[in-house]
Scaffold this motif. Structure first.
Motif, mmCIF file in Angstrom:
data_model
loop_
_atom_site.group_PDB
_atom_site.id
_atom_site.type_symbol
_atom_site.label_atom_id
_atom_site.label_comp_id
_atom_site.label_asym_id
_atom_site.label_seq_id
_atom_site.Cartn_x
_atom_site.Cartn_y
_atom_site.Cartn_z
ATOM 1 N N ARG A 195 -66.773 80.653 30.621
ATOM 2 C CA ARG A 195 -65.344 80.659 30.973
ATOM 3 C C ARG A 195 -65.034 81.849 31.881
ATOM 4 O O ARG A 195 -65.160 83.007 31.487
ATOM 5 C CB ARG A 195 -64.477 80.746 29.725
ATOM 6 N N ALA A 221 -58.894 84.029 34.616
ATOM 7 C CA ALA A 221 -57.789 83.578 35.465
ATOM 8 C C ALA A 221 -57.391 84.702 36.408
ATOM 9 O O ALA A 221 -57.557 85.889 36.106
ATOM 10 C CB ALA A 221 -56.603 83.157 34.613
ATOM 11 N N ASN A 244 -51.170 87.233 38.576
ATOM 12 C CA ASN A 244 -50.030 86.719 39.333
ATOM 13 C C ASN A 244 -49.611 87.697 40.420
ATOM 14 O O ASN A 244 -49.726 88.923 40.272
ATOM 15 C CB ASN A 244 -48.836 86.476 38.410
ATOM 16 N N ARG A 262 -59.607 88.594 32.742
ATOM 17 C CA ARG A 262 -58.501 88.090 33.561
ATOM 18 C C ARG A 262 -58.104 89.138 34.599
ATOM 19 O O ARG A 262 -58.154 90.346 34.346
ATOM 20 C CB ARG A 262 -57.299 87.780 32.659
ATOM 21 N N GLY A 303 -60.653 82.645 38.855
ATOM 22 C CA GLY A 303 -59.480 82.143 39.576
ATOM 23 C C GLY A 303 -59.028 83.129 40.644
ATOM 24 O O GLY A 303 -59.179 84.341 40.492
ATOM 25 N N GLU A 361 -56.133 79.395 37.842
ATOM 26 C CA GLU A 361 -56.727 79.294 36.508
ATOM 27 C C GLU A 361 -58.234 79.557 36.563
ATOM 28 O O GLU A 361 -58.894 79.286 37.561
ATOM 29 C CB GLU A 361 -56.484 77.894 35.930
#
Length: 329
Positions: A15, A18, A21, A72, A124, A149
Motif C-alpha cells: 500500500r 496518499a 492536499n 502519506r 499518490g 490516492e
C-alpha cells in the motif's frame, strides 16, 4: 542454506501513501492586506520500492510482512511551502526476484542486478495549491487540488536463483554428491528420495582463478509439471540457468528413457527451457567397467554432449568441468 530458512515465495499487501492536499491560502502581511493566493503543493505519497541486494539469498526476511504501508504526503502550507513527501518503504530482495500481480499473475518487474531499484507501487501525487489556479479573471481562487490516492494491491515475490549451471535429475541421481565434491557447498546427502528439499548453490573453482556457479535443484519426478513431488515448486529456479546439466545414474533401468522424461517435464513446464544448452552426465560411473560404458553408450540420445563420471572417486570430474566451461563460453 538451511531448509527452514530458504523462502522463495512470499505474498503481501503493498500500500503506497496518499499524496498531501494542496493548500488554500492567501498572502496576508501588515502592508499587504489583499495579497494573492500563495497556497503550497502537497507532498507526494510514499512509494513501495524493491532494491536488489547480492548479499541476500532468500526471501525469509519478508515471510511475515503481510502488509507493507508507505507514508502519506503532508499537506501544502501558505507562502508556497510544499508539504513533505511521504516516507518511502524500500524492500531489499535477492538478485533474481520477480514481482507479480497476485490477481492476474502478470509480471510487474524483475531484479537482475545488485543495487537495482524499481518502484513497485507508486505513491499518490501531491495536490496543487491554489497559487496554481489564479487567472486574470479569478485572482483569488478558493480551491486547491486534493492529493492523489495511494494504491493498495497484493503482490507475489518469487525468487529464481541465478546460477550458470542447473542440475536436473531424478531424486538420488547424485546431484548433491556432485555439488559437494566440486564446490564448497555442503548439501545434505543420503540414500533416500528428496534428500534435497531446497536449492543449493555452490561456486565451482576452475583453472586460472576462474569459476562458475552451480545450482542443485530438488529432484524432479514424472508429473512434476502438474505439481507432483517437489519439482513444480522449484522448476522456476532452472529458468535463469545458462546451462542445464542432466544427471542420470549409471544404474538406471534405461538412461535414454530417464533423460527423455526429464526433458518432457521441463517442456511441459516451460517450452523455452529446451532452448538452453544441455549436457548429459551419467553419474556413479565407478560402478562400470569400460565394456559396460560402451554398451550403455548405445542408450544415449544422439547429438547430446555426454560424459560418464563419478563424484565419489573423482573419475572424469576435471573433464566434466571442462565440458561445462566450454559450453558457458
Amino acid at each position: 542454506m538451511a531448509t527452514s530458512n530458504f523462502i522463495d515465495y512470499v505474498k503481501f499487501c503493498s500500500r503506497s501513501g496518499a499524496g498531501g492536499n494542496g493548500s488554500v491560502h492567501f498572502r496576508r502581511e501588515k502592508h499587504v492586506p489583499k495579497g494573492g493566493p500563495d497556497g503550497g503543493d502537497g507532498g507526494r505519497g510514499g512509494h513501495i520500492i524493491l532494491r536488489g541486494n547480492a548479499q541476500l539469498w532468500t526471501l525469509l526476511h519478508l515471510k511475515y510482512k503481510k502488509h507493507v504501508i508507505a507514508g502519506r504526503g503532508k499537506n501544502g502550507e501558505g507562502a508556497r511551502r510544499k508539504g513533505a513527501d511521504g516516507e518511502d518503504i524500500v524492500l531489499e530482495v535477492p538478485v533474481g526476484t520477480v514481482a507479480r500481480e497476485a490477481d492476474t499473475g502478470a509480471t510487474r518487474l524483475e531484479i537482475t542486478a545488485d543495487g537495482q531499484e524499481f518502484v513497485l507501487t507508486p505513491g499518490g501525487r501531491g495536490g496543487l495549491g491554489n497559487d496554481h489556479f489564479k487567472t486574470a479573471t479569478n485572482q483569488a481562487p478558493h480551491y486547491a487540488q486534493p492529493g492523489g490516492e495511494g494504491v493498495e494491491e497484493w503482490i507475489i515475490l518469487e525468487l529464481k536463483l541465478l546460477a550458470d549451471v542447473g542440475l536436473v535429475g531424478f531424486p538420488n541421481a547424485g546431484k548433491s554428491t556432485l555439488l559437494a565434491s566440486i564446490s564448497a557447498a555442503r548439501p545434505e546427502i543420503a540414500d533416500y528420495a528428496f534428500t534435497t528439499l531446497v536449492p543449493n548453490l555452490g561456486v565451482v573453482a576452475y583453472r586460472d582463478d576462474k569459476s562458475f556457479v552451480m545450482a542443485d535443484i530438488p529432484g524432479i519426478i514424472e508429473g512434476a509439471a502438474e505439481g507432483k513431488g517437489l519439482g513444480l515448486r522449484f522448476l522456476r529456479h532452472i529458468e535463469r540457468n545458462a546451462i542445464l546439466l542432466f544427471l542420470v545414474p549409471a544404474d538406471a533401468d534405461h538412461i535414454g528413457e530417464q533423460y527423455r522424461i526429464l526433458l518432457s517435464e521441463l517442456e511441459r513446464y516451460n517450452p523455452e527451457l529446451l532452448d538452453k544448452k544441455r549436457i548429459l552426465g551419467i553419474s556413479k560411473a565407478d560402478l562400470l567397467d569400460a565394456e559396460l560404458m560402451k554398451a550403455l553408450d548405445a542408450e544415449i540420445p544422439k547429438g547430446v554432449p555426454h560424459l560418464f563420471f563419478s563424484a565419489v572417486s573423482g573419475y572424469q570430474l576435471a573433464r566434466l568441468k571442462d565440458l561445462i566451461w566450454n559450453a558457458l563460453q
